[in-house]
Design an enzyme around this catalytic site. Sequence first.
Site, PDB file in Angstrom:
ATOM      1  N   LYS A 133       0.824  -1.217   0.000  1.00 43.26           N
ATOM      2  CA  LYS A 133       0.000   0.000   0.000  1.00 43.26           C
ATOM      3  C   LYS A 133       0.856   1.264   0.000  1.00 43.26           C
ATOM      4  CE  LYS A 133      -3.889  -0.011   2.568  1.00 43.26           C
ATOM      5  NZ  LYS A 133      -4.785  -0.205   3.756  1.00 43.26           N
ATOM      6  N   GLU A 178       0.732  -4.746   4.337  1.00 43.31           N
ATOM      7  CA  GLU A 178      -0.289  -5.229   5.271  1.00 43.31           C
ATOM      8  C   GLU A 178      -0.694  -6.625   4.861  1.00 43.31           C
ATOM      9  OE1 GLU A 178      -3.800  -2.755   5.344  1.00 43.31           O
ATOM     10  OE2 GLU A 178      -2.867  -1.273   6.629  1.00 43.31           O
ATOM     11  N   ARG A 202     -11.545  14.687   7.936  1.00 49.48           N
ATOM     12  CA  ARG A 202     -12.469  15.607   7.260  1.00 49.48           C
ATOM     13  C   ARG A 202     -13.865  14.988   7.297  1.00 49.48           C
ATOM     14  NH1 ARG A 202     -13.498  12.247   3.166  1.00 49.48           N
ATOM     15  NH2 ARG A 202     -11.783  11.083   2.281  1.00 49.48           N
TER      16      ARG A 202
END
Length: 449
Positions: A160, A202, A293
């Site tokens: 990732k 991961e 956010r």
Amino acid sequence: MAGFRKVLIANRGEIALRIHRACREMGISTVVAHSTADSDAMAVRLADESVCIGPPPPRDSYLNIPAILSAAAITGVDAIHPGIGFLAENARFAEMVEEHGFAFIGPSPEHIRIMGDKVAARTAMLAVGLPCVPGSDGTVDTVEQAADLAAAIGYPVLVKAAAGGGGKGMKVADDADHLASAFSLARSEASAAFGDNTVYLEKYLEAPRHIEVQILADTHGTVVHFGERDCSLQRRHQKVIEEAPSPALTEAQRRDLGALAVDSVRRLGYRGVGTLEFLYQDGAFYFIEMNTRLQVEHPVTEMLTGIDLVREQVRVATGEPLGYGQDAIGFYGHAIECRINAEDPRTFTPSPGRIDSYHAPGGLGVRVDSALYDGCRIPPFYDSLIAKVITHGTSRTDCLLRLRRALEELVIEGVSTTLPLHVDVIREPEFAAGDYTIHWLESWLERQD
Ligand code: ADP
């Protein structure tokens, strides 16, 4: 700090309109900063003022920090709301907003910076006690290092991008033979998308659900959660349908997950709204990232709690105490959101153009967040999300029946949309049973061809 008098909205589309609506109800004047492609946008029409900040390409307008700060200075606003996407998770922007004397409606630049780097986010969250997906302790710089780690964690593994977002820079390696290619592909995709080829590793969970928790923290130490959202209906790691509560959780799991999220956010000293994203598999939760956010899917939570999250976000940004605790937040019924994109419903090719005809559904328990109107134009330069249809019902079954009815009423003519996909998906018995993982939609799409 007294409440804001005037806020600049540095965004576009339905989310600019959503923020304008919250401000309006709070008695706050709005200024919408927009590109030349959005001069006739609904938010621009409804705002008290608008300022053109540049030509259509995002780097010249919605990512143009000097133009946005100038617009804020010229119009004399107290604060800037970054919306979703564009500069919403840009720590440098948040810093500059504050340096120029405006309030940033969002968390501190430090928290944006930490959570924007997924490796730093993992480290920070492990330190405050959150379980993460088994993986590398930090970045993985060489393929040899990746191979050693993968052998220790066990295949399949996921490479990732540390700067990742929008599902980009993520590659699965099923076995050792495929690791080198996954590693170099993830690095080059990350480099192209984010200008940063840093990656980490991961364990690839094979059949998880994506479950996230909405939190809100004021600047006086109060932290609450608004429950979870299940966002497992995805295509290319991007959310398509979201719902709350998750059909997969028991009441006890829900309570524990909420408490865990609140505790970790309190320890971080975070302020504002935020979302902790987890993967859930075999009864265990694993933190994957935090979004600092508002989320596209926040209306699902608002339908369940009756609380305006944008209003709360603006309120805590002024420094006002929240004024209530966890006990005051009630959860009622069920809510589901369908993201309608201007795309071909089979190939997902963007379909910009003129909206010849638009009719939104209505009635009890139906909400449509959209900036569409008859004759408006969908520009080709931006995200293709054009409408979110959200329904609420006393039970999941009622919510689904209402969603089916609402989607039947929705009319969008002139461009192709993903509406037919939603109509079909919500009729599927597995979806109706709430029985799906993050892979369900893609395998369903393959079966349609
Ligand atoms: P982005 O920031 O690009 O959206 P995320 O880390 O939030 O990336 O992950 C997006 C989606 O990718 C998740 O909802 C999930 O579907 C999938 N995903 C991420 N990490 C894993 C993992 N370790 N195992 C399986 N799927 C994963």
